[in-house]
Structures are given as C-alpha cells and as structure tokens.
Design a protein around this motif. Structure first.
Motif, PDB file in Angstrom:
ATOM      1  N   MET A   1      78.292 -45.395  96.822  1.00 50.92           N
ATOM      2  CA  MET A   1      76.913 -45.706  96.544  1.00 50.92           C
ATOM      3  C   MET A   1      76.797 -46.079  95.058  1.00 50.92           C
ATOM      4  O   MET A   1      77.252 -45.360  94.199  1.00 50.92           O
ATOM      5  CB  MET A   1      76.040 -44.488  96.866  1.00 50.92           C
ATOM      6  CG  MET A   1      74.580 -44.720  96.642  1.00 50.92           C
ATOM      7  SD  MET A   1      73.545 -43.288  97.051  1.00 50.92           S
ATOM      8  CE  MET A   1      74.101 -42.857  98.670  1.00 50.92           C
ATOM      9  N   THR A   2      76.194 -47.207  94.813  1.00 44.32           N
ATOM     10  CA  THR A   2      75.997 -47.647  93.437  1.00 44.32           C
ATOM     11  C   THR A   2      74.525 -47.543  93.079  1.00 44.32           C
ATOM     12  O   THR A   2      73.680 -47.319  93.938  1.00 44.32           O
ATOM     13  CB  THR A   2      76.454 -49.112  93.256  1.00 44.32           C
ATOM     14  OG1 THR A   2      75.585 -49.955  94.013  1.00 44.32           O
ATOM     15  CG2 THR A   2      77.897 -49.296  93.692  1.00 44.32           C
ATOM     16  N   ILE A   3      74.239 -47.754  91.809  1.00 44.81           N
ATOM     17  CA  ILE A   3      72.845 -47.684  91.353  1.00 44.81           C
ATOM     18  C   ILE A   3      72.033 -48.838  91.943  1.00 44.81           C
ATOM     19  O   ILE A   3      70.818 -48.796  91.969  1.00 44.81           O
ATOM     20  CB  ILE A   3      72.770 -47.641  89.813  1.00 44.81           C
ATOM     21  CG1 ILE A   3      71.396 -47.167  89.334  1.00 44.81           C
ATOM     22  CG2 ILE A   3      73.103 -48.983  89.225  1.00 44.81           C
ATOM     23  CD1 ILE A   3      71.125 -45.737  89.521  1.00 44.81           C
ATOM     24  N   ASP A   4      72.719 -49.880  92.450  1.00 44.68           N
ATOM     25  CA  ASP A   4      72.027 -51.005  93.093  1.00 44.68           C
ATOM     26  C   ASP A   4      71.765 -50.754  94.568  1.00 44.68           C
ATOM     27  O   ASP A   4      71.239 -51.611  95.259  1.00 44.68           O
ATOM     28  CB  ASP A   4      72.855 -52.283  92.939  1.00 44.68           C
ATOM     29  CG  ASP A   4      72.953 -52.728  91.491  1.00 44.68           C
ATOM     30  OD1 ASP A   4      72.018 -52.431  90.719  1.00 44.68           O
ATOM     31  OD2 ASP A   4      73.954 -53.371  91.141  1.00 44.68           O
ATOM     32  N   ASP A   5      72.140 -49.580  95.064  1.00 44.85           N
ATOM     33  CA  ASP A   5      71.960 -49.247  96.463  1.00 44.85           C
ATOM     34  C   ASP A   5      70.468 -49.247  96.814  1.00 44.85           C
ATOM     35  O   ASP A   5      69.639 -48.779  96.026  1.00 44.85           O
ATOM     36  CB  ASP A   5      72.567 -47.863  96.731  1.00 44.85           C
ATOM     37  CG  ASP A   5      72.782 -47.623  98.200  1.00 44.85           C
ATOM     38  OD1 ASP A   5      71.778 -47.397  98.901  1.00 44.85           O
ATOM     39  OD2 ASP A   5      73.941 -47.670  98.643  1.00 44.85           O
ATOM     40  N   PRO A   6      70.113 -49.747  97.999  1.00 44.67           N
ATOM     41  CA  PRO A   6      68.693 -49.791  98.397  1.00 44.67           C
ATOM     42  C   PRO A   6      68.007 -48.427  98.437  1.00 44.67           C
ATOM     43  O   PRO A   6      66.791 -48.355  98.367  1.00 44.67           O
ATOM     44  CB  PRO A   6      68.724 -50.408  99.793  1.00 44.67           C
ATOM     45  CG  PRO A   6      70.041 -51.069  99.925  1.00 44.67           C
ATOM     46  CD  PRO A   6      70.977 -50.377  98.980  1.00 44.67           C
ATOM     47  N   VAL A   7      68.782 -47.349  98.516  1.00 44.88           N
ATOM     48  CA  VAL A   7      68.183 -46.020  98.556  1.00 44.88           C
ATOM     49  C   VAL A   7      67.399 -45.719  97.276  1.00 44.88           C
ATOM     50  O   VAL A   7      66.484 -44.903  97.270  1.00 44.88           O
ATOM     51  CB  VAL A   7      69.268 -44.941  98.833  1.00 44.88           C
ATOM     52  CG1 VAL A   7      70.100 -44.672  97.611  1.00 44.88           C
ATOM     53  CG2 VAL A   7      68.630 -43.666  99.340  1.00 44.88           C
ATOM     54  N   PHE A   8      67.743 -46.401  96.190  1.00 44.15           N
ATOM     55  CA  PHE A   8      67.053 -46.181  94.920  1.00 44.15           C
ATOM     56  C   PHE A   8      65.850 -47.099  94.738  1.00 44.15           C
ATOM     57  O   PHE A   8      65.130 -46.991  93.751  1.00 44.15           O
ATOM     58  CB  PHE A   8      68.026 -46.349  93.753  1.00 44.15           C
ATOM     59  CG  PHE A   8      69.121 -45.326  93.749  1.00 44.15           C
ATOM     60  CD1 PHE A   8      68.840 -43.982  93.606  1.00 44.15           C
ATOM     61  CD2 PHE A   8      70.431 -45.715  93.915  1.00 44.15           C
ATOM     62  CE1 PHE A   8      69.842 -43.035  93.620  1.00 44.15           C
ATOM     63  CE2 PHE A   8      71.448 -44.773  93.918  1.00 44.15           C
ATOM     64  CZ  PHE A   8      71.148 -43.431  93.777  1.00 44.15           C
ATOM     65  N   GLY A   9      65.640 -48.017  95.668  1.00 42.80           N
ATOM     66  CA  GLY A   9      64.484 -48.904  95.595  1.00 42.80           C
ATOM     67  C   GLY A   9      64.561 -49.872  94.428  1.00 42.80           C
ATOM     68  O   GLY A   9      65.636 -50.301  94.010  1.00 42.80           O
ATOM     69  N   ILE A  10      63.423 -50.159  93.872  1.00 45.26           N
ATOM     70  CA  ILE A  10      63.319 -51.134  92.791  1.00 45.26           C
ATOM     71  C   ILE A  10      63.572 -50.524  91.414  1.00 45.26           C
ATOM     72  O   ILE A  10      63.683 -51.231  90.423  1.00 45.26           O
ATOM     73  CB  ILE A  10      61.931 -51.812  92.830  1.00 45.26           C
ATOM     74  CG1 ILE A  10      61.938 -53.059  91.992  1.00 45.26           C
ATOM     75  CG2 ILE A  10      60.847 -50.841  92.398  1.00 45.26           C
ATOM     76  CD1 ILE A  10      60.764 -53.952  92.189  1.00 45.26           C
ATOM     77  N   HIS A  11      63.702 -49.222  91.361  1.00 46.33           N
ATOM     78  CA  HIS A  11      63.771 -48.539  90.071  1.00 46.33           C
ATOM     79  C   HIS A  11      64.959 -48.916  89.184  1.00 46.33           C
ATOM     80  O   HIS A  11      64.772 -49.031  87.967  1.00 46.33           O
ATOM     81  CB  HIS A  11      63.650 -47.030  90.254  1.00 46.33           C
ATOM     82  CG  HIS A  11      62.292 -46.651  90.737  1.00 46.33           C
ATOM     83  ND1 HIS A  11      61.197 -46.609  89.914  1.00 46.33           N
ATOM     84  CD2 HIS A  11      61.842 -46.356  91.973  1.00 46.33           C
ATOM     85  CE1 HIS A  11      60.138 -46.286  90.613  1.00 46.33           C
ATOM     86  NE2 HIS A  11      60.493 -46.133  91.861  1.00 46.33           N
ATOM     87  N   PRO A  12      66.161 -49.133  89.698  1.00 42.31           N
ATOM     88  CA  PRO A  12      67.234 -49.584  88.796  1.00 42.31           C
ATOM     89  C   PRO A  12      66.913 -50.931  88.140  1.00 42.31           C
ATOM     90  O   PRO A  12      67.129 -51.116  86.938  1.00 42.31           O
ATOM     91  CB  PRO A  12      68.455 -49.694  89.716  1.00 42.31           C
ATOM     92  CG  PRO A  12      68.165 -48.739  90.825  1.00 42.31           C
ATOM     93  CD  PRO A  12      66.681 -48.817  91.024  1.00 42.31           C
ATOM     94  N   ALA A  13      66.349 -51.848  88.914  1.00 40.68           N
ATOM     95  CA  ALA A  13      65.970 -53.151  88.353  1.00 40.68           C
ATOM     96  C   ALA A  13      64.803 -52.990  87.378  1.00 40.68           C
ATOM     97  O   ALA A  13      64.761 -53.655  86.339  1.00 40.68           O
ATOM     98  CB  ALA A  13      65.594 -54.121  89.471  1.00 40.68           C
ATOM     99  N   ALA A  14      63.884 -52.089  87.696  1.00 39.01           N
ATOM    100  CA  ALA A  14      62.755 -51.846  86.796  1.00 39.01           C
ATOM    101  C   ALA A  14      63.242 -51.273  85.471  1.00 39.01           C
ATOM    102  O   ALA A  14      62.713 -51.623  84.411  1.00 39.01           O
ATOM    103  CB  ALA A  14      61.750 -50.898  87.454  1.00 39.01           C
ATOM    104  N   LEU A  15      64.265 -50.418  85.518  1.00 42.22           N
ATOM    105  CA  LEU A  15      64.836 -49.879  84.284  1.00 42.22           C
ATOM    106  C   LEU A  15      65.403 -50.997  83.414  1.00 42.22           C
ATOM    107  O   LEU A  15      65.185 -51.029  82.203  1.00 42.22           O
ATOM    108  CB  LEU A  15      65.949 -48.873  84.594  1.00 42.22           C
ATOM    109  CG  LEU A  15      65.524 -47.471  84.986  1.00 42.22           C
ATOM    110  CD1 LEU A  15      66.743 -46.644  85.374  1.00 42.22           C
ATOM    111  CD2 LEU A  15      64.753 -46.798  83.875  1.00 42.22           C
TER     112      LEU A  15
END
Length: 114
Positions: A1-15
């Motif tokens: 699982m990476t930080i780009d995984d859909p389980v994290f939603g839009i938040h990695p991109a928002a960061l």
C-alpha cells in the motif's frame, strides 16, 4: 500500500498541492519589497475541478494574484493578505495530515486487532 492508494482519498494529493501553495506564498512574502514582483498563488478549486475531469490531481499552474492596491514599483504583494493565505493553507495542510494520521491508525488497528 502506498500513499497514493485510494484508501487515503484525495488527501495525499491535497498535501502536495498545499505544500506547493505554501512555497508560493512564502516566496510572495519574501519578495514583498522586490520592485515589479507579481504575487502568485494556486487556485485549489480549479486544480480539484481539473482533477475530476482528468482523473488525477496535479500540482497545478500558479496564477498571478490581482493587486488589491496599486503600488508605485509594480509589486503586487500585500503582506497581510499573504499572511492570511499562508495561515489558511497551513491549516488545510494540517487537516489533511490529521486525516491521514487517523486513517493510518485505523488501518493499523484493523490489522493488529487492537
């Protein structure tokens, strides 16, 4: 699982987007006394809207902020506005971090059963 995984939603991109925005605003503040400097910023809503059509969030292209008050040297930086925008972006960055932290803790709890 990476930080780009859909389980994290839009938040990695928002960061990433808020980090880029914080860098731009910091540059604006740093150049508040530079003649001819044009303040730049990212429009989060615009980047998010383009992400919905393209399917991924990019760091976006910064636009120039309109001057609230004209200056003799052509500088468009208003330090008070920049400081308020910086505080807003920092708050949004922190909110995304807290969401990711809670999600990771929830996943760890699910995995360990504790």
């Amino acid at each position: 699982m990476t930080i780009d995984d859909p389980v994290f939603g839009i938040h990695p991109a928002a960061l990433q987007l808020q980090r880029r925005r914080l860098e731009l605003i910091a540059a604006n503040i740093a150049n508040a006394d530079t003649p001819g400097f044009k303040a730049r910023d990212l429009d989060f809503r615009e980047v998010l809207a383009s992400a919905q059509t393209v399917g991924r969030v990019s760091t976006g292209e910064p636009g120039y902020r309109l001057a609230v008050q004209p200056s003799a040297d052509g500088n468009t930086v208003d330090v008070q506005i920049e400081q308020a925008q910086f505080a807003d972006a920092a708050l949004r960055y922190q909110a995304s971090l807290q969401f990711l932290d809670a999600r990771i803790k929830g996943l760890l709890t699910a995995l360990t059963g504790q």
